[in-house]
Design a protein around this motif. Structure first.
Motif, PDB file in Angstrom:
ATOM      1  N   GLU A   7      10.503  -8.752 -13.431  1.00 38.20           N
ATOM      2  CA  GLU A   7      10.830  -7.723 -14.429  1.00 38.20           C
ATOM      3  C   GLU A   7      11.043  -6.336 -13.837  1.00 38.20           C
ATOM      4  N   GLN A   8      10.648  -6.143 -12.576  1.00 39.26           N
ATOM      5  CA  GLN A   8      10.673  -4.773 -12.052  1.00 39.26           C
ATOM      6  C   GLN A   8      11.542  -4.631 -10.818  1.00 39.26           C
ATOM      7  N   SER A   9      12.159  -3.459 -10.700  1.00 40.58           N
ATOM      8  CA  SER A   9      12.977  -3.175  -9.522  1.00 40.58           C
ATOM      9  C   SER A   9      12.067  -2.709  -8.384  1.00 40.58           C
ATOM     10  N   ASP A  10      12.632  -2.701  -7.168  1.00 46.96           N
ATOM     11  CA  ASP A  10      11.877  -2.191  -6.019  1.00 46.96           C
ATOM     12  C   ASP A  10      11.512  -0.723  -6.221  1.00 46.96           C
ATOM     13  N   GLU A  11      12.430   0.046  -6.827  1.00 44.25           N
ATOM     14  CA  GLU A  11      12.156   1.484  -7.053  1.00 44.25           C
ATOM     15  C   GLU A  11      10.951   1.641  -7.959  1.00 44.25           C
ATOM     16  N   ASN A  12      10.933   0.829  -9.009  1.00 49.53           N
ATOM     17  CA  ASN A  12       9.831   0.916  -9.954  1.00 49.53           C
ATOM     18  C   ASN A  12       8.507   0.510  -9.290  1.00 49.53           C
ATOM     19  N   LEU A  13       8.568  -0.499  -8.447  1.00 48.50           N
ATOM     20  CA  LEU A  13       7.357  -0.917  -7.728  1.00 48.50           C
ATOM     21  C   LEU A  13       6.857   0.223  -6.833  1.00 48.50           C
ATOM     22  N   ASN A  14       7.772   0.843  -6.089  1.00 47.69           N
ATOM     23  CA  ASN A  14       7.374   1.944  -5.208  1.00 47.69           C
ATOM     24  C   ASN A  14       6.737   3.077  -5.997  1.00 47.69           C
ATOM     25  N   GLU A  15       7.315   3.358  -7.159  1.00 51.15           N
ATOM     26  CA  GLU A  15       6.785   4.415  -8.026  1.00 51.15           C
ATOM     27  C   GLU A  15       5.349   4.073  -8.473  1.00 51.15           C
ATOM     28  N   GLN A  16       5.141   2.825  -8.864  1.00 48.48           N
ATOM     29  CA  GLN A  16       3.803   2.393  -9.308  1.00 48.48           C
ATOM     30  C   GLN A  16       2.802   2.441  -8.152  1.00 48.48           C
ATOM     31  N   ILE A  17       3.254   2.051  -6.961  1.00 48.87           N
ATOM     32  CA  ILE A  17       2.349   2.097  -5.796  1.00 48.87           C
ATOM     33  C   ILE A  17       1.921   3.538  -5.532  1.00 48.87           C
ATOM     34  N   LYS A  18       2.882   4.472  -5.646  1.00 46.71           N
ATOM     35  CA  LYS A  18       2.554   5.897  -5.403  1.00 46.71           C
ATOM     36  C   LYS A  18       1.540   6.408  -6.421  1.00 46.71           C
ATOM     37  N   LYS A  19       1.679   5.961  -7.673  1.00 48.76           N
ATOM     38  CA  LYS A  19       0.806   6.470  -8.735  1.00 48.76           C
ATOM     39  C   LYS A  19      -0.603   5.874  -8.703  1.00 48.76           C
ATOM     40  N   ALA A  20      -0.770   4.756  -7.989  1.00 47.25           N
ATOM     41  CA  ALA A  20      -2.057   4.048  -8.042  1.00 47.25           C
ATOM     42  C   ALA A  20      -3.133   4.768  -7.234  1.00 47.25           C
ATOM     43  N   ASN A  21      -4.373   4.708  -7.729  1.00 46.88           N
ATOM     44  CA  ASN A  21      -5.518   5.223  -6.959  1.00 46.88           C
ATOM     45  C   ASN A  21      -6.111   4.139  -6.072  1.00 46.88           C
ATOM     46  N   VAL A  22      -5.902   2.900  -6.474  1.00 44.22           N
ATOM     47  CA  VAL A  22      -6.391   1.755  -5.700  1.00 44.22           C
ATOM     48  C   VAL A  22      -5.465   0.577  -5.998  1.00 44.22           C
ATOM     49  N   ILE A  23      -5.245  -0.264  -4.984  1.00 45.45           N
ATOM     50  CA  ILE A  23      -4.335  -1.392  -5.183  1.00 45.45           C
ATOM     51  C   ILE A  23      -5.045  -2.698  -4.833  1.00 45.45           C
TER      52      ILE A  23
END
Ligand code: GTP
Length: 185
Positions: free
Chosen positions: A68-84
């Motif tokens: 459901e998600q593009s690579d750009e969207n994934l990168n954006e979510q990774i940047k916003k996360a405090n922990v993965i």
């Protein structure tokens, strides 16, 4: 004397990992306390209020779905996360290999200034009668941003609340590195 304490206003937990390792099932199992037989490709973002989290901090849990998600969207979510939470399936060696060949380098790329804490999550332990923890130790040695690893099962609910607690703890009480080569003279 005034002691300045930095309070975190909320914790944003992102789950990533290869297809079908059980990311969505883990989130839905936590929320409904039962294993979802029919799992959507992606869970809606969930906010857990402070008073029901062990650390009393509002917590957002975010799913990732390659379908459901593009690579750009994934990168954006990774940047916003405090922990993965990097999720792998204990019965799928490829998903373990991709922790160090794909997911951890991608997280580093998106957090160039300060490492983002990571929890390794081995899901589907109901399917095997062995542990993958020994195999994962070399990855923890190589990537110091990994705070901890845990094996669990979305199906039997084993270690599900613990997994999310470890993720919260990695943000609120990070373990300082014991020895840093970069800082050594
Ligand atoms: P993508 O959306 O493709 O990225 O997958 P995902 O990582 O979100 O995995 P999902 O939760 O959709 O689960 C994939 C399959 O694994 C489903 O058939 C689940 O029922 C199954 N599954 C998930 N967790 C477990 C588990 O702990 N044990 C077992 N036996 N099966 C599981």
């Amino acid at each position: 004397m005034v002691v300045k304490m930095q309070m975190k206003r909320n914790v944003r937990i992102l789950l990533v990992g290869d297809r079908s390792v059980g990311k969505t099932s883990l989130i839905l199992s936590l929320v409904s306390e039962e294993f979802p037989e029919n799992v959507p490709s992606k869970a809606e973002e969930i906010t857990i209020p402070a008073d029901v989290t062990p650390e009393q901090v509002p917590t957002n849990i975010v799913d990732f779905s390659a379908a459901e998600q593009s690579d750009e969207n994934l990168n954006e979510q990774i940047k916003k996360a405090n922990v993965i939470c990097v999720v792998y399936a204990v019965d799928d060696d490829d998903s373990i290999d991709r922790i160090s060949s794909h997911w951890l380098p991608l997280i580093r790329l998106n957090h160039p200034d300060k490492p983002c804490p990571v929890v390794l999550v081995g899901n589907k332990i109901d399917l095997v009668d062995y542990s993958t923890i020994d195999g994962v130790f070399p990855i923890m040695d190589e990537f110091s941003e990994i705070e901890t690893c845990i094996e669990c099962s979305a199906k039997t609910l084993k270690n599900i609340s613990e997994m999310f607690y470890y993720a919260q703890k990695a943000v609120l009480h990070p373990t300082p590195p014991i020895y840093s080569v970069e800082k050594a003279d």
